[in-house]
Scaffold this motif. Structure first.
Motif, PDB file in Angstrom:
ATOM      1  N   UNK A 155      32.624  48.945  36.458  1.00  0.00           N
ATOM      2  CA  UNK A 155      32.336  47.500  37.425  1.00  0.00           C
ATOM      3  C   UNK A 155      32.446  46.186  36.363  1.00  0.00           C
ATOM      4  N   UNK A 156      32.411  46.412  34.977  1.00  0.00           N
ATOM      5  CA  UNK A 156      32.997  45.377  34.328  1.00  0.00           C
ATOM      6  C   UNK A 156      34.459  45.330  33.916  1.00  0.00           C
ATOM      7  N   UNK A 157      34.949  46.336  33.453  1.00  0.00           N
ATOM      8  CA  UNK A 157      36.274  46.599  32.976  1.00  0.00           C
ATOM      9  C   UNK A 157      37.420  46.351  34.034  1.00  0.00           C
ATOM     10  N   UNK A 158      37.128  46.742  35.262  1.00  0.00           N
ATOM     11  CA  UNK A 158      38.481  46.678  36.344  1.00  0.00           C
ATOM     12  C   UNK A 158      38.507  45.489  36.550  1.00  0.00           C
ATOM     13  N   UNK A 159      37.747  44.594  36.890  1.00  0.00           N
ATOM     14  CA  UNK A 159      38.139  43.179  37.165  1.00  0.00           C
ATOM     15  C   UNK A 159      38.607  42.372  36.039  1.00  0.00           C
ATOM     16  N   UNK A 160      38.678  42.757  34.948  1.00  0.00           N
ATOM     17  CA  UNK A 160      38.980  42.055  33.599  1.00  0.00           C
ATOM     18  C   UNK A 160      40.565  42.082  33.694  1.00  0.00           C
ATOM     19  N   UNK A 161      41.247  42.749  34.435  1.00  0.00           N
ATOM     20  CA  UNK A 161      42.610  42.483  34.439  1.00  0.00           C
ATOM     21  C   UNK A 161      43.513  43.291  33.626  1.00  0.00           C
ATOM     22  N   UNK A 162      42.922  44.306  32.929  1.00  0.00           N
ATOM     23  CA  UNK A 162      43.559  45.041  31.945  1.00  0.00           C
ATOM     24  C   UNK A 162      44.724  46.068  32.734  1.00  0.00           C
ATOM     25  N   UNK A 163      45.884  46.238  32.169  1.00  0.00           N
ATOM     26  CA  UNK A 163      46.844  47.253  32.731  1.00  0.00           C
ATOM     27  C   UNK A 163      46.476  48.607  32.615  1.00  0.00           C
TER      28      UNK A 163
END
Length: 248
Positions: A155-163
């Motif tokens: 929920x936190x990491x996916x929207x952070x835009x990491x490849x």
């Protein structure tokens, strides 16, 4: 000495170990959240968590070699302090919850996680890094209780835009650290014992095959299909656990 489980229970344990390995290999990461709820249908949820933790650490050793150095150190540093708080909360609560109470919590979490995976937005707004604290706390608590810390982190990491590679590597490194942090409390609470450690040792080859399968499946099988299977499975298992808890 091995636990005296039924053939059905051993079948669920082997299958749960295998799908956890697939998740640890970087394929369909939410699949690992099925493991303890699935095993808790046949054995006690505390037993299931204790049996699985040494296997998770073994899987971490297998998978971190493939992903180390590709993770975001920034995100790992921000997630771990909250995770430590969540683990501490889980440790304090574990002594006051019986198996049926834990099954009820696992059932509710399974249904909530299935709903999260079904309804999560495709293009969510990027959260501030401070949101790593509540995500970490949620991850630490659910991971301590059921090794199911992926949804709060996702929920936190996916929207952070990491490849994709950085995202998987960050999850692998984060959960490796979290699993090592859980080891002390699990030993202190007696969730890991001689019998569970023997079963964990026996299942290490299954864990290894699962991790290798996850690495192999990444570029060969549709994750969309797998995620649909996860959603249906988590919802079904959640209902089963709630019914077990209420009639236990």
């Amino acid at each position: 000495m091995l636990p005296d489980y039924s053939l059905f229970a051993w079948g669920l344990i082997v299958f749960a170990t295998y799908i956890t390995g697939i998740s640890k290999g970087g394929f369909a990461g939410g699949f690992g959240g099925l493991s303890v709820p699935l095993m808790a249908i046949a054995i006690g949820p505390v037993e299931a968590a204790g049996l699985l933790l040494p296997l998770l650490i073994a899987m971490d050793v297998f998978s971190i070699r493939a992903w180390w150095g590709r993770h975001s150190r920034f995100e790992v540093r921000h997630l771990l302090p909250g995770a430590i708080v969540g683990i501490a909360i889980g440790t304090m609560l574990s002594g006051v919850l019986n198996d049926d109470a834990i099954r009820l919590i696992l059932g509710i979490l399974s249904i909530l996680f299935a709903a999260y995976m079904f309804f999560q937005p495709s293009n969510p707004r990027q959260p501030h890094s401070l949101w790593a604290w509540p995500a970490g706390i949620g991850c630490g608590f659910t991971s301590f209780l059921a090794h199911a810390g992926a949804p709060p982190v996702n929920l936190y990491l996916i929207p952070r835009g990491l490849d994709k590679a950085t995202f998987i590597a960050t999850c692998v490194v984060t959960f490796t650290a979290i699993n090592l942090l859980k080891l002390g409390p699990y030993l202190w609470l007696g969730e890991i014992n001689t019998a569970s450690a023997g079963a964990s040792l026996l299942l290490i080859p299954v864990a290894w095959v699962g991790v290798r399968s996850g690495l192999w499946l990444q570029h060969r099988v549709s994750e969309r299909l797998f995620f649909r299977l996860i959603i249906v499975s988590m919802a079904t298992i959640g209902v089963q656990l709630i019914l077990q808890a209420l009639h236990g």
